[in-house]
Design an enzyme around this catalytic site. Structure first.
Site, PDB file in Angstrom:
ATOM      1  N   ASP A   1       0.571  -1.205   0.057  1.00  0.00           N
ATOM      2  CA  ASP A   1       0.141   0.046  -0.087  1.00  0.00           C
ATOM      3  C   ASP A   1       0.752   1.203   0.037  1.00  0.00           C
ATOM      4  O   ASP A   1       0.394   2.310   0.488  1.00  0.00           O
ATOM      5  CB  ASP A   1      -1.028  -0.018   1.232  1.00  0.00           C
ATOM      6  CG  ASP A   1      -1.801  -1.110   1.017  1.00  0.00           C
ATOM      7  OD1 ASP A   1      -2.162  -1.660   0.060  1.00  0.00           O
ATOM      8  OD2 ASP A   1      -2.266  -1.438   2.123  1.00  0.00           O
TER       9      ASP A   1
ATOM     10  N   LYS B   1       1.740   2.198  -4.987  1.00  0.00           N
ATOM     11  CA  LYS B   1       2.287   1.688  -6.239  1.00  0.00           C
ATOM     12  C   LYS B   1       1.398   2.095  -7.497  1.00  0.00           C
ATOM     13  O   LYS B   1       1.533   2.467  -8.451  1.00  0.00           O
ATOM     14  CB  LYS B   1       2.447   0.064  -6.123  1.00  0.00           C
ATOM     15  CG  LYS B   1       3.576  -0.148  -4.998  1.00  0.00           C
ATOM     16  CD  LYS B   1       3.779  -1.506  -4.950  1.00  0.00           C
ATOM     17  CE  LYS B   1       2.332  -2.429  -4.446  1.00  0.00           C
ATOM     18  NZ  LYS B   1       2.036  -2.103  -2.933  1.00  0.00           N
TER      19      LYS B   1
ATOM     20  N   GLY C   1      -4.557  -4.221  -3.882  1.00  0.00           N
ATOM     21  CA  GLY C   1      -5.836  -3.243  -4.187  1.00  0.00           C
ATOM     22  C   GLY C   1      -4.626  -1.969  -4.365  1.00  0.00           C
ATOM     23  O   GLY C   1      -4.203  -1.293  -3.790  1.00  0.00           O
ATOM     24  N   HIS C   2      -4.697  -1.605  -6.012  1.00  0.00           N
ATOM     25  CA  HIS C   2      -3.883  -0.471  -6.242  1.00  0.00           C
ATOM     26  C   HIS C   2      -4.901   0.688  -6.599  1.00  0.00           C
ATOM     27  O   HIS C   2      -5.750   0.429  -7.534  1.00  0.00           O
ATOM     28  CB  HIS C   2      -3.287  -0.802  -7.476  1.00  0.00           C
ATOM     29  CG  HIS C   2      -2.240  -1.898  -6.944  1.00  0.00           C
ATOM     30  ND1 HIS C   2      -1.168  -2.653  -7.896  1.00  0.00           N
ATOM     31  CD2 HIS C   2      -1.919  -2.734  -5.817  1.00  0.00           C
ATOM     32  CE1 HIS C   2      -0.469  -3.450  -7.235  1.00  0.00           C
ATOM     33  NE2 HIS C   2      -0.722  -3.539  -5.929  1.00  0.00           N
TER      34      HIS C   2
ATOM     35  N   GLN D   1       1.806  -6.031  -3.183  1.00  0.00           N
ATOM     36  CA  GLN D   1       2.476  -5.982  -1.852  1.00  0.00           C
ATOM     37  C   GLN D   1       3.673  -5.293  -1.668  1.00  0.00           C
ATOM     38  O   GLN D   1       3.981  -4.308  -2.398  1.00  0.00           O
ATOM     39  CB  GLN D   1       2.665  -7.713  -1.306  1.00  0.00           C
ATOM     40  CG  GLN D   1       1.105  -8.324  -1.454  1.00  0.00           C
ATOM     41  CD  GLN D   1       0.650  -8.801  -2.686  1.00  0.00           C
ATOM     42  OE1 GLN D   1       1.338  -9.451  -3.515  1.00  0.00           O
ATOM     43  NE2 GLN D   1      -0.762  -8.488  -2.892  1.00  0.00           N
TER      44      GLN D   1
HETATM   45  P1  GDP Z   1      -0.790   0.267  -3.512  1.00  0.00           P
HETATM   46  O1  GDP Z   1      -1.429  -0.744  -2.987  1.00  0.00           O
HETATM   47  O2  GDP Z   1       0.729   0.517  -3.190  1.00  0.00           O
HETATM   48  O3  GDP Z   1      -1.175   0.867  -4.897  1.00  0.00           O
HETATM   49  O4  GDP Z   1      -1.640   1.669  -2.761  1.00  0.00           O
HETATM   50  P2  GDP Z   1      -3.014   1.590  -2.167  1.00  0.00           P
HETATM   51  O5  GDP Z   1      -3.644   2.257  -3.469  1.00  0.00           O
HETATM   52  O6  GDP Z   1      -3.368   0.542  -1.638  1.00  0.00           O
HETATM   53  O7  GDP Z   1      -2.994   2.566  -1.143  1.00  0.00           O
HETATM   54  C1  GDP Z   1      -2.105   4.123  -1.235  1.00  0.00           C
HETATM   55  C2  GDP Z   1      -3.402   5.200  -0.969  1.00  0.00           C
HETATM   56  O8  GDP Z   1      -2.658   6.386  -0.893  1.00  0.00           O
HETATM   57  C3  GDP Z   1      -4.489   5.304  -2.014  1.00  0.00           C
HETATM   58  O9  GDP Z   1      -5.581   5.593  -1.392  1.00  0.00           O
HETATM   59  C4  GDP Z   1      -3.722   6.249  -2.914  1.00  0.00           C
HETATM   60  O10 GDP Z   1      -4.881   7.016  -3.817  1.00  0.00           O
HETATM   61  C5  GDP Z   1      -3.180   7.167  -1.959  1.00  0.00           C
HETATM   62  N1  GDP Z   1      -1.842   7.891  -2.548  1.00  0.00           N
HETATM   63  C6  GDP Z   1      -1.003   7.510  -3.047  1.00  0.00           C
HETATM   64  N2  GDP Z   1      -0.310   8.406  -3.214  1.00  0.00           N
HETATM   65  C7  GDP Z   1      -0.604   9.697  -2.491  1.00  0.00           C
HETATM   66  C8  GDP Z   1      -0.067  10.938  -1.901  1.00  0.00           C
HETATM   67  O11 GDP Z   1       0.943  11.148  -2.399  1.00  0.00           O
HETATM   68  N3  GDP Z   1      -0.840  11.604  -1.101  1.00  0.00           N
HETATM   69  C9  GDP Z   1      -2.024  11.265  -0.622  1.00  0.00           C
HETATM   70  N4  GDP Z   1      -2.967  12.099   0.106  1.00  0.00           N
HETATM   71  N5  GDP Z   1      -2.603  10.028  -1.297  1.00  0.00           N
HETATM   72  C10 GDP Z   1      -1.842   9.154  -1.890  1.00  0.00           C
HETATM   73  P1  IMO Z   2      -0.908  -3.953  -2.191  1.00  0.00           P
HETATM   74  O1  IMO Z   2      -0.557  -4.704  -3.649  1.00  0.00           O
HETATM   75  C1  IMO Z   2      -0.909  -4.602   2.191  1.00  0.00           C
HETATM   76  C2  IMO Z   2      -1.068  -8.734   3.751  1.00  0.00           C
HETATM   77  C3  IMO Z   2      -2.506  -9.175   4.222  1.00  0.00           C
HETATM   78  C4  IMO Z   2      -1.762  -9.957   5.250  1.00  0.00           C
HETATM   79  C5  IMO Z   2      -0.530 -10.607   4.628  1.00  0.00           C
HETATM   80  C6  IMO Z   2      -1.039 -12.080   4.132  1.00  0.00           C
HETATM   81  O2  IMO Z   2      -2.131  -3.425  -2.231  1.00  0.00           O
HETATM   82  O3  IMO Z   2      -0.071  -3.323  -1.695  1.00  0.00           O
HETATM   83  P2  IMO Z   2      -2.651 -12.617   2.023  1.00  0.00           P
HETATM   84  O4  IMO Z   2      -4.064 -12.558   1.576  1.00  0.00           O
HETATM   85  O5  IMO Z   2      -1.884 -12.075   0.937  1.00  0.00           O
HETATM   86  O6  IMO Z   2      -2.346 -14.220   2.341  1.00  0.00           O
HETATM   87  O7  IMO Z   2      -2.292 -11.886   3.336  1.00  0.00           O
HETATM   88  O8  IMO Z   2      -0.451  -9.703   3.473  1.00  0.00           O
HETATM   89  N1  IMO Z   2      -1.408  -8.196   2.403  1.00  0.00           N
HETATM   90  C7  IMO Z   2      -1.104  -6.579   1.892  1.00  0.00           C
HETATM   91  N2  IMO Z   2      -0.813  -5.763   2.500  1.00  0.00           N
HETATM   92  N3  IMO Z   2      -0.914  -4.604   0.574  1.00  0.00           N
HETATM   93  C8  IMO Z   2      -1.261  -5.398  -0.144  1.00  0.00           C
HETATM   94  O9  IMO Z   2      -1.224  -5.484  -1.292  1.00  0.00           O
HETATM   95  C9  IMO Z   2      -1.438  -6.842   0.436  1.00  0.00           C
HETATM   96  N4  IMO Z   2      -1.551  -7.960   0.130  1.00  0.00           N
HETATM   97  C10 IMO Z   2      -1.437  -8.810   1.161  1.00  0.00           C
HETATM   98  O10 IMO Z   2      -3.173  -8.121   5.316  1.00  0.00           O
HETATM   99  O11 IMO Z   2      -1.078  -9.168   6.470  1.00  0.00           O
HETATM  100 MG    MG Z   3      -3.082  -1.736  -1.745  1.00  0.00          MG
END
Ligand code: GDP
Ligand code: IMO
Ligand code: MG
Length: 423
Positions: free
Chosen positions: A13, A16, A40-41, A224
């Site tokens: 998270d 990415k 979840g991206h 991840q």
């Molecule tokens: P990922 O799994 O690495 O793609 O990240 P996620 O989408 O799960 O979580 C990142 C969160 O941060 C999302 O809600 C993005 O919209 C948000 N985000 C990414 N970059 C920034 C930033 O520079 N500032 C803010 N406020 N939100 C950001």
């Molecule tokens: P993105 O790509 C954050 C975590 C779960 C748990 C562990 C194992 O959005 O960054 P799993 O379901 O993979 O067996 O869970 O890994 N986890 C993540 N945490 N971002 C993710 O993906 C994750 N995918 C799995 O919360 O701790």
């Molecule tokens: Mg994510």
């Protein structure tokens, strides 16, 4: 742009999805190489929010080829829903811009059920998985009893192989007190999804090598993060794939010497969702970020655990992934903080660590050693170039990049495309 691997340098998270969307502008092909719909991206296009789980985050750009590589585990029901969801909001998904590897493994309902049951059995030692069946699906792959996409799209093979798998898994599920699955129902549902996905299926290894022969620039979208890697993460509190840069080669069939660059994405602080050690976890920063409505999981909606920036972890991530360039996101999350802490070492009894110890129990017992930075206490979200940022924010970014031992490449100060500063 050359061939670039993008990885999460923390616990997932990191942002990415946003950075992939930005970098896709300069790429021809985007490849997911590991994980499944546990990911979840998030990508914003204007006010519109898209959360991608299996489809590469490059899909929102026109004329880019998006590939799900062999290293991914695919829940076909989830994937069909995701494609349909994208189409409904006007995103074009066709066999011209989206391809699925015929050797990616398939996630079935018994994987999800086993995932949930194992968590119950573990009790207080649970991993906190996303319950998407990821662990059991990769387990079947390693045990050589998994079904691959080419089995899914062939009704005769699907029937034959699935019936054996359901028989075995029903014995296990019944012994755990869970409801057995109906072969007929699962077959019908999965066969339908298989036929839907069939036009997208290809030999993605050959396809990627053909693209490289035509000088295509490929972006490898990590899922991840480094410390969720099955080998290099905080085992057993990890996912079941190689999330680190090496996974991009095995998960796509593109050899190491064809990779040109590794970009590490990290937040300006630290978050983790699920159980397991998080040395810099801090209630104050958690409350601050949650109070702003931030840091809730994109896949499960769970509140993410938050803490100060951990440079021991990110430096370790640079070592394992070979990170060249850094994209630091969510700088704006620290805009109101008076004194910002950064972890520069771990203390464990008399011992001090400047790398992440392999033993999750030792890591859980580590005390962070902090240095402090004065906060800038100015909104940064309107900045469009590095010079627009307050001097203290610039100093902070430079310091954490230096501690991480890689070059500052991008600073992100909001979820939108335009809130991206190339340094
Ligand atoms: P990922 O799994 O690495 O793609 O990240 P996620 O989408 O799960 O979580 C990142 C969160 O941060 C999302 O809600 C993005 O919209 C948000 N985000 C990414 N970059 C920034 C930033 O520079 N500032 C803010 N406020 N939100 C950001
Ligand atoms: P993105 O790509 C954050 C975590 C779960 C748990 C562990 C194992 O959005 O960054 P799993 O379901 O993979 O067996 O869970 O890994 N986890 C993540 N945490 N971002 C993710 O993906 C994750 N995918 C799995 O919360 O701790
Ligand atoms: Mg994510």
């Amino acid at each position: 742009m050359a061939n670039t691997i993008l990885v999460g340098a923390q616990w997932g998270d990191e942002g990415k999805g946003k950075i992939i969307d930005v970098l896709t502008e300069q790429a021809d092909v985007v490849v997911r190489y590991a994980g499944g719909n546990n990911a979840g991206h998030t990508v914003f296009l204007g006010p519109k929010k898209y959360v991608l789980h299996l489809v590469p985050s490059g899909i929102l750009r026109k004329n880019k080829l998006c590939v799900i590589g062999n290293g991914v585990v695919v829940d076909p029901i989830g994937l069909v829903e995701e494609i349909e969801g994208l189409k409904k909001i006007g995103v074009k998904v066709s066999a011209k811009n989206f391809v699925l590897s015929e050797t990616a493994h398939v996630v079935f309902p018994y994987h999800r059920e086993l995932d949930a049951q194992r968590e119950v059995l573990k009790g207080k030692n649970k991993i906190g998985t996303t319950k998407r069946g990821i662990g059991p699906a990769y387990g079947d792959k390693a045990a050589r009893v998994g079904l691959r996409v080419n089995d899914l799209v062939d009704p005769i093979r699907l029937e034959e192989k699935l019936s054996v798998r359901i028989k075995e898994n029903n014995i296990v599920l019944k012994s755990l007190g869970a409801k057995p699955l109906s072969f007929k129902k699962v077959f019908a549902e999965y066969n339908q999804a298989g036929q839907y996905l069939k036009p997208f299926v290809a030999n993605t290894v050959v396809l990627l090598h053909n693209a490289m022969r035509e000088q295509a620039d490929i972006l490898f979208e990590g899922a991840q993060g480094t410390f969720l890697d099955i080998d290099h993460g905080t085992y057993p509190f990890v996912t079941s794939s190689n999330t680190t840069a090496g996974g991009a080669c095995t998960g796509s069939g593109v050899p190491p010497h064809r990779m040109d660059r590794v970009v590490g994405v990290m937040k300006a602080y630290t978050t983790r969702v699920g159980e397991g050690p998080l040395p810099t976890e801090n209630a104050e920063i958690s409350d601050l970020l949650h109070g702003m409505g931030r840091e809730f999981g994109a896949t499960t909606g769970r509140a993410r655990r938050c803490g100060w920036f951990d440079s021991v972890a990110t430096r370790h991530a640079t070592m394992v992934n070979g990170i060249d360039d850094l994209a630091i996101t969510n700088l704006d999350g620290l805009d109101t903080v008076e004194t910002i802490k950064v972890c520069v070492a771990y203390r464990h009894g008399k011992k001090q660590y400047d790398f992440v110890p392999n033993d999750a129990q030792v890591l859980a017992e580590c005390e962070p050693v902090y240095v402090e930075f004065e906060g800038w206490r100015t909104p940064t979200d309107k900045a469009r170039k590095f010079a627009d940022l307050p001097p203290k924010a610039r100093a902070y970014l430079k310091a954490i990049a230096e501690l991480t031992n890689a070059k500052l490449f991008i600073a992100s100060i909001g979820p939108a495309r335009e809130q991206t500063i190339f340094v």
